[in-house]
Design a protein around this motif. Structure first.
Motif, PDB file in Angstrom:
ATOM      1  N   ARG A 164       0.900  -1.198   0.270  1.00 17.91           N
ATOM      2  CA  ARG A 164       0.005  -0.039  -0.034  1.00 17.91           C
ATOM      3  C   ARG A 164       0.905   1.005   0.068  1.00 17.91           C
ATOM      4  NH1 ARG A 164      -5.284   0.319   1.883  1.00 17.91           N
ATOM      5  NH2 ARG A 164      -5.235  -1.334  -0.060  1.00 17.91           N
ATOM      6  N   LEU A 165       0.634   2.304  -1.074  1.00 22.61           N
ATOM      7  CA  LEU A 165       1.214   3.395  -0.912  1.00 22.61           C
ATOM      8  C   LEU A 165       0.027   4.546  -0.446  1.00 22.61           C
ATOM      9  CD1 LEU A 165       2.848   3.243  -4.628  1.00 22.61           C
ATOM     10  CD2 LEU A 165       3.687   2.958  -2.298  1.00 22.61           C
ATOM     11  N   PHE A 166       0.842   5.393   0.278  1.00 19.56           N
ATOM     12  CA  PHE A 166       0.157   6.889   0.962  1.00 19.56           C
ATOM     13  C   PHE A 166       0.878   7.852   0.281  1.00 19.56           C
ATOM     14  CE2 PHE A 166      -0.161   9.648   4.504  1.00 19.56           C
ATOM     15  CZ  PHE A 166      -1.584  10.129   4.309  1.00 19.56           C
ATOM     16  N   MET A 167       0.260   9.108  -0.365  1.00 18.31           N
ATOM     17  CA  MET A 167       1.065  10.033  -0.879  1.00 18.31           C
ATOM     18  C   MET A 167       0.385  11.445  -0.126  1.00 18.31           C
ATOM     19  SD  MET A 167       1.569  11.380  -4.675  1.00 18.31           S
ATOM     20  CE  MET A 167      -0.195  11.111  -5.277  1.00 18.31           C
ATOM     21  N   ILE A 168       1.261  12.222   0.071  1.00 19.81           N
ATOM     22  CA  ILE A 168       0.911  13.490   0.723  1.00 19.81           C
ATOM     23  C   ILE A 168       1.073  14.410  -0.172  1.00 19.81           C
ATOM     24  CG2 ILE A 168       1.285  14.982   2.640  1.00 19.81           C
ATOM     25  CD1 ILE A 168       2.144  12.595   4.505  1.00 19.81           C
ATOM     26  N   VAL A 169       0.614  15.390  -0.765  1.00 27.53           N
ATOM     27  CA  VAL A 169       0.614  16.362  -1.625  1.00 27.53           C
ATOM     28  C   VAL A 169       0.247  17.832  -0.685  1.00 27.53           C
ATOM     29  CG1 VAL A 169       0.349  17.219  -3.841  1.00 27.53           C
ATOM     30  CG2 VAL A 169      -0.100  14.842  -3.425  1.00 27.53           C
ATOM     31  N   ASP A 170       1.216  18.709  -0.671  1.00 25.06           N
ATOM     32  CA  ASP A 170       1.260  19.951  -0.436  1.00 25.06           C
ATOM     33  C   ASP A 170       1.251  20.924  -1.620  1.00 25.06           C
ATOM     34  OD1 ASP A 170       0.992  19.198   2.159  1.00 25.06           O
ATOM     35  OD2 ASP A 170       3.014  19.339   2.682  1.00 25.06           O
ATOM     36  N   GLY A 183     -12.084   7.321 -13.139  1.00 25.76           N
ATOM     37  CA  GLY A 183     -11.027   8.229 -13.509  1.00 25.76           C
ATOM     38  C   GLY A 183     -10.009   8.458 -12.761  1.00 25.76           C
ATOM     39  N   GLU A 184     -10.010   8.139 -11.363  1.00 27.85           N
ATOM     40  CA  GLU A 184      -8.918   8.351 -10.315  1.00 27.85           C
ATOM     41  C   GLU A 184      -7.842   7.335 -10.597  1.00 27.85           C
ATOM     42  OE1 GLU A 184     -10.039  10.654  -6.136  1.00 27.85           O
ATOM     43  OE2 GLU A 184     -10.606   8.277  -6.347  1.00 27.85           O
ATOM     44  N   HIS A 185      -6.733   7.544 -10.534  1.00 26.10           N
ATOM     45  CA  HIS A 185      -5.551   6.640 -10.504  1.00 26.10           C
ATOM     46  C   HIS A 185      -5.283   6.242  -8.791  1.00 26.10           C
ATOM     47  CE1 HIS A 185      -2.476   3.868 -11.830  1.00 26.10           C
ATOM     48  NE2 HIS A 185      -1.559   4.640 -11.225  1.00 26.10           N
ATOM     49  N   TRP A 186      -4.758   7.524  -8.238  1.00 27.20           N
ATOM     50  CA  TRP A 186      -4.493   7.542  -6.849  1.00 27.20           C
ATOM     51  C   TRP A 186      -5.800   7.957  -6.388  1.00 27.20           C
ATOM     52  CZ3 TRP A 186      -0.026   7.134  -3.798  1.00 27.20           C
ATOM     53  CH2 TRP A 186       1.078   6.848  -4.636  1.00 27.20           C
ATOM     54  N   ALA A 187      -6.359   7.256  -5.460  1.00 25.28           N
ATOM     55  CA  ALA A 187      -7.690   7.295  -4.854  1.00 25.28           C
ATOM     56  C   ALA A 187      -7.579   8.643  -3.724  1.00 25.28           C
ATOM     57  CB  ALA A 187      -8.053   6.127  -4.053  1.00 25.28           C
ATOM     58  N   ALA A 188      -8.334   9.746  -3.953  1.00 22.74           N
ATOM     59  CA  ALA A 188      -8.390  10.744  -2.688  1.00 22.74           C
ATOM     60  C   ALA A 188      -8.764  10.290  -1.377  1.00 22.74           C
ATOM     61  CB  ALA A 188      -8.865  11.962  -3.299  1.00 22.74           C
ATOM     62  N   MET A 189      -7.999  10.572  -0.602  1.00 18.11           N
ATOM     63  CA  MET A 189      -8.710  10.112   0.990  1.00 18.11           C
ATOM     64  C   MET A 189      -9.295  11.347   1.657  1.00 18.11           C
ATOM     65  SD  MET A 189      -5.003   8.095   1.807  1.00 18.11           S
ATOM     66  CE  MET A 189      -5.848   7.190   3.535  1.00 18.11           C
ATOM     67  N   GLU A 190     -10.210  10.968   2.562  1.00 18.93           N
ATOM     68  CA  GLU A 190     -10.960  11.956   3.158  1.00 18.93           C
ATOM     69  C   GLU A 190     -10.232  11.795   4.716  1.00 18.93           C
ATOM     70  OE1 GLU A 190     -15.311  11.527   3.202  1.00 18.93           O
ATOM     71  OE2 GLU A 190     -15.200  10.606   1.317  1.00 18.93           O
ATOM     72  N   PRO A 191      -9.857  13.334   5.117  1.00 23.36           N
ATOM     73  CA  PRO A 191      -9.726  13.401   6.292  1.00 23.36           C
ATOM     74  C   PRO A 191     -10.520  13.068   7.524  1.00 23.36           C
ATOM     75  CG  PRO A 191      -9.788  15.654   5.495  1.00 23.36           C
ATOM     76  CD  PRO A 191     -10.465  14.607   4.458  1.00 23.36           C
ATOM     77  N   VAL A 192      -9.882  12.263   8.611  1.00 25.20           N
ATOM     78  CA  VAL A 192     -10.699  11.723   9.571  1.00 25.20           C
ATOM     79  C   VAL A 192     -10.508  12.728  10.933  1.00 25.20           C
ATOM     80  CG1 VAL A 192     -11.053   9.936  10.972  1.00 25.20           C
ATOM     81  CG2 VAL A 192     -10.828   9.467   8.801  1.00 25.20           C
TER      82      VAL A 192
END
Length: 118
Positions: free
Chosen positions: A55-61, A101-110
């Protein structure tokens, strides 16, 4: 200037040799220099990718005035970025939770600590 952050996830093909090769491509020795330059040129301030298992997790600022969708589209029009994306797709698997259409799935903040500290 304010900064926004988004987090995304996807999986790698669960084969140790492919995961190792993927990690090498993202190392200082394996990364094509045009890739980080193009990411910055598109308007991304910082990008980090973490892995656990496959599993990969990406953070984008990015700057609050940057539209991230447009930034990713801009990257997609850069020759080496397109070549890189095609190569990386060999290692990656989109999550079942990804939208069309999403490759990387956007995550929702919890939980966001700063929201609780006001």
């Amino acid at each position: 200037m304010g900064t926004k952050r988004t987090c995304m996830a996807l999986d790698l093909v669960d084969e140790p040799n492919l995961i190792s090769e993927y990690a090498h491509y993202h190392s200082l020795e394996g990364m094509w220099p045009e890739i980080p330059a193009g990411i910055r040129e598109a308007g991304v301030l910082d990008m980090q990718i973490y892995r656990i298992g496959s599993r990969l997790f990406m953070i984008v600022d990015f700057d609050e005035n940057t539209d991230l969708t447009e930034a990713f589209q801009k990257m997609g029009q850069m020759p080496r970025q397109t070549e890189w994306a095609t190569l990386m797709a060999e290692f990656q698997k989109t999550l079942p939770e990804a939208r069309a259409g999403e490759h990387w799935a956007a995550m929702e903040p919890v939980f966001l600590l700063n929201d609780h500290m006001q």
